[in-house]
Design a protein around this motif. Structure first.
Motif, short mmCIF file in Angstrom:
data_model
loop_
_atom_site.label_atom_id
_atom_site.label_comp_id
_atom_site.label_asym_id
_atom_site.label_seq_id
_atom_site.Cartn_x
_atom_site.Cartn_y
_atom_site.Cartn_z
N ASN A 90 -1.47 -15.86 10.48
CA ASN A 90 -0.67 -15.02 9.39
C ASN A 90 -1.38 -15.39 8.44
O ASN A 90 -1.81 -15.94 7.79
N CYS A 91 -0.44 -14.43 7.36
CA CYS A 91 -0.48 -15.08 6.01
C CYS A 91 0.48 -15.22 5.22
O CYS A 91 -0.31 -15.83 3.97
N THR A 92 1.20 -15.37 6.23
CA THR A 92 1.83 -16.87 5.66
C THR A 92 1.39 -17.83 5.39
O THR A 92 1.80 -19.36 4.71
N LEU A 131 -0.91 -18.09 2.72
CA LEU A 131 -0.38 -18.46 1.73
C LEU A 131 -0.01 -20.28 1.50
O LEU A 131 -0.58 -21.48 0.63
N TRP A 155 7.37 -9.97 -0.23
CA TRP A 155 8.04 -9.97 0.14
C TRP A 155 7.63 -11.59 0.03
O TRP A 155 7.49 -12.40 -0.45
N SER A 185 7.96 -14.72 1.96
CA SER A 185 7.22 -15.94 2.57
C SER A 185 6.12 -16.35 0.88
O SER A 185 5.73 -16.69 1.30
N THR A 186 5.96 -15.19 0.08
CA THR A 186 5.26 -15.33 -1.46
C THR A 186 5.89 -16.55 -1.51
O THR A 186 5.39 -17.65 -1.74
N VAL A 241 0.37 -10.90 -6.57
CA VAL A 241 0.70 -10.14 -5.37
C VAL A 241 0.05 -8.72 -5.37
O VAL A 241 0.10 -8.08 -6.46
N LEU A 287 0.26 -6.00 -4.83
CA LEU A 287 2.15 -5.14 -3.30
C LEU A 287 1.46 -3.72 -3.23
O LEU A 287 1.00 -2.81 -4.05
N CYS A 346 -1.34 -6.98 1.20
CA CYS A 346 -1.11 -5.76 1.55
C CYS A 346 -2.17 -4.87 0.90
O CYS A 346 -2.87 -4.04 1.40
N SER A 358 -3.35 -9.98 5.08
CA SER A 358 -2.30 -10.28 6.60
C SER A 358 -3.14 -8.96 6.87
O SER A 358 -3.72 -8.11 6.55
N HIS A 404 -1.09 -8.35 9.60
CA HIS A 404 0.50 -7.21 9.81
C HIS A 404 0.53 -6.18 10.99
O HIS A 404 0.08 -5.39 9.85
N LYS A 430 0.18 -3.69 7.99
CA LYS A 430 -1.02 -3.77 6.80
C LYS A 430 -1.61 -1.92 7.45
O LYS A 430 -1.61 -1.63 8.92
N GLY A 484 -1.48 -11.75 12.41
CA GLY A 484 -3.14 -12.29 11.41
C GLY A 484 -3.56 -12.61 10.75
O GLY A 484 -2.29 -11.76 10.03
#
Ligand SMILES: *Cc1c(COP(=O)(O)O)cnc(C)c1O
Length: 380
Positions: free
Chosen positions: A57-59, A62, A84, A86-87, A129, A131, A156, A177, A179, A182, A189
């Motif tokens: 995932n994107c988390t 990062l 978000w 998780s950044t 980000v 965003l 995003c 991401s 998710h 998105k 993913g």
């Protein structure tokens, strides 16, 4: 008008994605393998980078970006205050300190004029980000802080860009991401992008327990019984080949998805210009928006209704809305841990209180958009 029911987002998937999962399922190779490799190759081409590496995932993307850049305890990493959670969490995972930077209420992105005063000798990196799919002003970030490593949080921003330079190619590492919220999805993913061979090699090992070669290389090589070397503490952040197969199909649709969203975003912006208290998304010249979300700003000094009452009113009409995202400096953990007041980041505070995302996705039809515009225009 008859009442409609319009969710804030819906994945656009069907027969093709379903059929694509057949090969990994029947081949017996379901963890990271040929389908993930194909997805990575396509993603790298579309985003004009040398390397794309898929993760869970994107988390986790990062987190790996931070580890690959050597971020550790005592280091500071600049993070926009409106994003978000998780950044900022990714920085915490490394025992480093996320230092918030205020955002511009017009773009919802990092306010480049607030960066300089946050930099000190401990500052190692910045995570601008992109965003809602609008790229942050990376050129200005580079000009102001040329010595900082740049990790783009492009969660995003698949397919977005500045001029002909895609998101993910603008900094040292890009993170994406997939998710379902998105524009393209693999369930869960993520993807890392970079033009740096050394970083790519490190990320490749880190996502797979720190192993010197991948399972696929080992199993298909001449000596599959010899286990790889492990010279670092790695993670298991791999993407499965089932997801990779879905990703290949989704990625081929990315530009059509964005084009359609662009068309309806233009429709919203044109129609909603008649609502004087609603600021529609601002897009700097030459920027290509990825339209993960269509986020407006409710100017309560002029509006006949408060943002939260407006969201309730629209919910009653079957129209889902959300605040754009949250101000991380106002979330319990961060507010307490770093003793931050909401007013310390006035831009992020305002975005937290007044931003509103309205539905924009590829399952919507003309009547949905007309219904939403009608509902907003009828508020007096
Ligand atoms: C969605 C999102 C994330 C997290 O992505 P996951 O794939 O769900 O981990 C991170 N940053 C931003 C800006 C996001 O919108």
């Amino acid at each position: 008008m008859e009442k409609r029911n319009i969710p804030i987002a819906l994945p656009f998937m069907g027969q093709e994605e379903w059929e694509a999962t057949r090969e990994p399922i029947f081949s017996g190779w379901i963890t990271q393998g040929p389908k993930v490799a194909e997805f990575e190759k396509l993603f790298a081409q579309r985003h004009k980078v040398k390397h794309a590496l898929a993760v869970s995932n994107c988390t986790t993307a990062l987190h790996l970006a931070m580890v690959a850049l050597g971020i550790k305890e005592g280091d500071e990493v600049l993070v926009p205050a409106f994003t978000w959670v998780s950044t900022a969490n990714a920085v915490m995972y490394c025992n480093a300190t996320p230092v918030f930077v205020d955002v511009d209420t017009r773009t919802f992105n990092i306010d480049v004029n607030s960066i300089l005063k946050k930099i000190n000798p401990r500052t190692k990196a910045i995570i601008p980000v992109h965003l809602f799919g609008l790229c942050a002003n990376i050129d200005e970030v580079k000009r102001i802080a040329p010595h900082l490593k740049i990790v783009e949080d492009g969660a995003c921003a698949s397919g977005a860009g500045i001029g002909d330079r895609p998101a993910g190619s603008l900094g040292d590492i890009g993170c994406f991401s997939f998710h379902p919220r998105k524009s393209v999805t693999t369930g869960e993913g993520g993807m890392l992008t970079t033009n740096d061979d050394t970083l790519a090699e490190r990320i490749n090992m880190l996502r797979n327990h720190g192993a010197s070669i991948s399972e696929e290389q080992r199993h298909k090589g001449p000596k599959p019984y010899i286990l790889p070397e492990f010279d670092m503490v790695g993670y298991n952040y791999r993407m499965t080949d089932i997801q990779g197969a879905i990703g290949v199909v989704q990625l081929k649709k990315l530009d059509t998805f964005i084009d359609e969203r662009q068309k309806w975003a233009d429709y919203y912006t044109e129609k909603l210009s008649a609502v004087p208290w609603l600021k529609t998304p601002y897009i700097p010249e030459t920027y290509k928006h990825g339209w993960q979300s269509y986020v407006s700003y409710v100017d309560e000094t002029k509006s006949p209704i408060k943002r939260n009452d407006l969201m309730e009113h629209l919910q009653q009409k079957g129209i889902s809305t959300r605040p754009g995202t949250h101000a991380v400096h106002m979330l319990g953990f961060y507010a307490k841990k770093f003793n931050i007041k909401p007013s310390d980041y006035p831009g992020a505070y305002a975005c937290n209180e007044y931003s509103m995302s309205i539905p924009l996705h590829n399952k919507m039809v003309k009547e949905d958009y007309e219904y939403i515009v009608d509902a907003l225009l009828s508020i007096k």
